[in-house]
Structures are given as C-alpha cells and as structure tokens.
Motif scaffolding. Structure first.
Motif, mmCIF file in Angstrom:
data_model
loop_
_atom_site.group_PDB
_atom_site.id
_atom_site.type_symbol
_atom_site.label_atom_id
_atom_site.label_comp_id
_atom_site.label_asym_id
_atom_site.label_seq_id
_atom_site.Cartn_x
_atom_site.Cartn_y
_atom_site.Cartn_z
ATOM 1 N N GLY A 219 0.700 -1.113 -0.051
ATOM 2 C CA GLY A 219 0.051 -0.122 -0.084
ATOM 3 C C GLY A 219 0.811 1.229 0.059
ATOM 4 N N TYR A 220 1.982 1.192 0.876
ATOM 5 C CA TYR A 220 2.627 2.480 0.882
ATOM 6 C C TYR A 220 3.524 2.855 -0.474
ATOM 7 N N ALA A 221 3.975 1.606 -0.934
ATOM 8 C CA ALA A 221 4.664 1.725 -2.031
ATOM 9 C C ALA A 221 4.235 2.067 -3.333
ATOM 10 N N ALA A 222 2.579 2.026 -3.375
ATOM 11 C CA ALA A 222 1.755 2.469 -4.395
ATOM 12 C C ALA A 222 1.537 3.818 -4.311
ATOM 13 N N THR A 223 1.731 4.649 -3.077
ATOM 14 C CA THR A 223 1.469 5.984 -3.007
ATOM 15 C C THR A 223 2.415 6.627 -3.869
ATOM 16 N N THR B 149 11.275 6.995 -0.529
ATOM 17 C CA THR B 149 11.379 6.113 -1.879
ATOM 18 C C THR B 149 9.992 4.961 -1.632
ATOM 19 N N GLY B 150 9.427 4.947 -0.758
ATOM 20 C CA GLY B 150 8.127 4.201 -0.430
ATOM 21 C C GLY B 150 8.289 2.687 0.233
ATOM 22 N N CYS B 151 9.624 2.681 0.765
ATOM 23 C CA CYS B 151 9.852 1.397 1.845
ATOM 24 C C CYS B 151 9.169 1.457 2.955
ATOM 25 N N THR B 152 9.197 0.314 3.614
ATOM 26 C CA THR B 152 8.762 0.281 5.011
ATOM 27 C C THR B 152 10.009 -0.244 5.834
#
Length: 479
Positions: A59-63, A166-169
C-alpha cells in the motif's frame, strides 16, 4: 526524568515486549546516572515488527512520490518545533556538548531530511533506454535499519528519510545506549501521520534481536552503521537470503599535512577535528601524517592545542568537550592509550586516567602521541576517543603510501597550499571522501568508505539509491 521502561513502536502502537521482561539501563556519561530504562525486545517482537512492515509495504509503495514528500515535509516541521528537546536528549544520552548537539548533532535531522527531499525532486526516476525501453526505479521493500550511539539522530535520519520517501517500509533498531533521541524521533514520525506499519522501531540489543532482524526472510535490505566486526556478522546473516546490505563501518582516517601548508592553522584544525565529538566519529582524522621537515614543530603545536582543550558539562554552552559514552568505552580507550605507551610512542599530551577536575563522568584526557610509525597498534586500530597520533613522512609518495596502509578507507584529509598537489593527492587516497584544507562535506555529497569501512553510500541522491531497485522495461515506448 521518568524511569518507566521505554516502549517500542510496532504497527502504529507503543508496546512493551510480548514475552521478555529484560531491561537495559541507559547511562548519562557525564553523571554516571541512569537516564532511561529500555525494555528489551526479543525474537517475537522483532518478527512482529518485520511482519507489520511487510503488510504495509504494498500500500505504501503504491502512494505517489508527492504524497510521500508531503509527509516527510510535515516530519521536518515537527522536528523543527521539537528541536530543543532533541538537543537535550542527545546531550543527555551520549554526552555531546550542548553547542555540538545544537549546531550539528540535532541539526543533522532536518538537514538530512531537506537534502533527501531535494535529491528525490532532482533525480531521474524514469528515463528512456535503447529504441523502445525505459529504466524505472522502485522501492526495494522491507528495510532493517540499525544505528549507533555516536551520531544517533544523524544516522537514524540519513537512513529513515530515504526509506520513507522512496516508498519502503522499515524496522529501526537504534542503539540501546542512546535511546532517548530515537524515542523522540519515533514520536515525530507518528505525529506526521505515516500509515501504520510503515515505520516501526524496536528497542533491544544485538544479542536479543540482531540475528532475527538481519536473517529474517521477509527483510529485503539492511542498512547498518557500526563496528566492522558487527558488520561482518550482519553480512553473513544476510547472505542466506541474498539481501542488499549497505554498511558504514570503522575508520582510521589519515590527515596529510605538507610543509607548505599554514602549519599552525593546519595542525590546530586537525587536532580540534580529531577531538570533535570527543573523538567518537568514524571519520575523525586520528592519524596526522606530517612532512619530516616540519614534524617537530607540528608535534609542539599539537601538544599545545591538546593541553589547552577544555572538558565540561554537556548540558552547558561553551567550547568544551564532553565525556565518552560509557564506562566500557572509557576502559577500552584507556587500554589503547596504555598500548601506545608500551609500544614506545612518545606521549606529549594527555595519557591514562580520568581527566583532571572530574570525580565522576567518563572524561578522557585529550591525548597526543608522537614518534609513531604506521605499524603500531595505535596507528592501525580505531580508538574512537580523543587520541591523536603523529607520523612523519618523507615525500608525497611516502605520505600516500602511509595513508593507504590501513584496513580502513572511510575518509581522508590533506593540508597544502599547492592546489595541484591537493587535488592529485586527494585522487590517490583510498577513501570514500577527502577534505582539502578543512572544508566540510555537504549533505548532498556521498558518505561511505572503501575496504573495511563498508559498502554503499549515504546522503543525498546516493543514499536514496540504496533503497531503490532498478527495473528495465523493453517495448514500453512502442506505439
């Protein structure tokens, strides 16, 4: 200050360890009193944090990048509002003097975040390749970030910032010796409103959670700053699942001082830089290489500067140095000073024992050794304290050979009024960064080392790229 055990932050909630009741005391190195109690996480907590990061990743990477930039900019605003709290936390937990904590240690938080925002706005995320293809960049995935005590918020933010943007967790494991700054930063991240599971922080020790985090099959990347010994073990743990590993490790940086430099300024600057952060910086110029013709004069200058150095309370303003971080580290430094004496080096300032005027606190005497050659232990081992060695050299080739004769290659320094020589020597020194005549590194410049000083680079665009995968797509531009 409350002595309730500090909680970890997992999946958007502040929690105590699930099964462990172990705690570790964080000690204020100036007072030798407990400044925080850390609730030590174990295997189950580490696994829970990694699983939370994995669940949040898609979900976060898709932002959008702009959405993530907006969240980081909100984090910057919160950090600047709570800036004074961070200054106090750093001075309390690891002894950085107030001025250093205010001007550099705490400042590195917003400094790195702003540089990261600038870098991602300027870098090319997609570009054409060949006749019909593109190259694109994507977040690498779940990241484990392990940070040290010596520049606590600097190392946290230069990893967390690029990971977030960068969209990592991620799962952050800060040093248990300096937990207050990490705790405060985690509160800032929570307030900024990142989705739950994106940022997780667990308190613990290398023994309690290190192996779990660095060998976990759901972790894609590890960014570690610390000792070379620990870095080697982390790389081994990561190898079975072929994780990306970025490491910033030890250093024994050479500072070449040529006879044509402004000797008073060059040597003074070198001594003060060595002693900055009480010598507890991996890039400290701890080996001063001086041209033979001015060596005796340089020794006299260095001894005078060291003897004039002042030590003091980290909570007070002023141009003084603080204690080293712990009793164990104090003892290690004392042992290495004694090694230098036993090796036959000439002690021209400082020495063993607690610094004069202090009956408590881990205060080390600012120390200078002359008559050192590069095969001595004190010329090869990282002391990580206010200990400087002076080594003579014959000519430019000899200086470069001595400088490069080290298992480390993090940083290097050169002092000369001949800029052609300065540029030539800088290119020949086997180090990830070189400073000419006291210049400082910019937040946008890459930071990292050669040889046993690590791999990968942090800061600016170079740090951002460590958290990205590269994908090529052919046929993408076909009509």
């Amino acid at each position: 200050m409350s002595k309730s055990p500090l909680k970890s932050f997992i999946n958007g909630a502040w929690v105590l360890p699930a099964t462990s009741t172990a705690t570790v005391d964080a000690i204020n190195p100036a007072t030798e009193e407990v400044c925080a109690v850390v609730a030590v996480c174990g295997h189950d907590d580490a696994d829970r944090a990694v699983q939370a990061a994995r669940a949040a990743f898609d979900g976060y990477a898709a932002t959008t990048l702009e959405h993530r930039i907006a969240l980081v900019e909100k984090l910057i605003t919160i950090f600047e509002r709570r800036y004074d709290e961070m200054v106090t936390a750093i001075s309390t937990e690891m002894g950085a003097p107030y001025d250093l904590s205010y001007d550099a240690q705490a400042e590195s938080g917003p400094g790195h975040l702003k540089a990261t925002v600038k870098a991602v706005r300027e870098m090319a995320w997609d570009y054409d390749v060949g006749t019909d293809g593109i190259v694109t960049h994507e977040p690498i995935g779940v990241c484990v970030l392990i940070t040290p005590w010596n520049w606590p918020i600097n190392q946290i933010v230069c990893k967390v910032g690029p990971a977030l943007i960068t969209g990592c967790t991620m799962v952050l494991k800060p040093s248990e010796m300096a937990p207050l700054s990490a705790q405060l930063f985690a509160e800032m991240v929570e307030e900024a409103g990142f989705p739950k599971g994106v940022f997780n922080m667990i308190h613990g020790t290398g023994a309690s959670v290190g192996d779990t985090l660095t060998s976990h099959p759901e972790v894609d990347m590890i960014s570690f700053t610390g000792s070379t010994r620990a870095g080697i073990q982390i790389a081994k743990n990561a190898a079975d699942t072929v994780k990306r590993v970025a490491q910033e490790l030890g250093g024994k940086s050479a500072n070449i001082v040529f006879a044509d430099s402004d000797l008073e300024a060059a040597v003074t600057r070198g001594v003060l830089h060595c002693y900055g952060n009480t010598g507890q910086s991996c890039n400290a110029p701890t080996r001063m290489l001086v041209e033979q013709s001015v060596y005796d004069e340089a020794v006299a200058i260095a001894a005078r500067v060291a003897k004039a150095a002042q030590l003091g309370d980290p909570m007070k303003k002023g141009p003084h140095y603080g204690p080293v971080v712990s009793k164990a580290h104090y003892d290690k430094i004392q042992g290495l000073i004694q090694v230098g004496i036993d090796e036959g080096a000439q002690l021209v300032a400082g020495g063993t024992g607690r610094a004069e005027g202090f009956d408590r606190g881990y205060y080390v005497k600012p120390t200078v050794f002359a008559g050192v050659h590069n095969k001595m232990r004190i010329a090869q081992e990282e002391v990580f304290g206010p200990v400087l060695v002076l080594i003579p050299f014959i000519d430019e080739a000899d200086a470069i050979a001595i400088a490069n004769d080290s298992p480390y290659g993090l940083y290097a320094y050169v002092q000369t009024n001949d800029m052609d020589r300065a540029r030539r020597v800088a290119r020949l020194m086997r180090a990830g960064g070189v400073s000419i005549n006291g210049t400082s590194q910019d937040y946008m410049a890459p930071f990292g080392g050669y040889k046993q000083s690590g791999n990968g680079r942090e800061y600016g665009e170079f740090g951002v790229r460590d958290f990205l995968e590269i994908k090529s797509i052919s046929g993408f531009r076909t009509a």
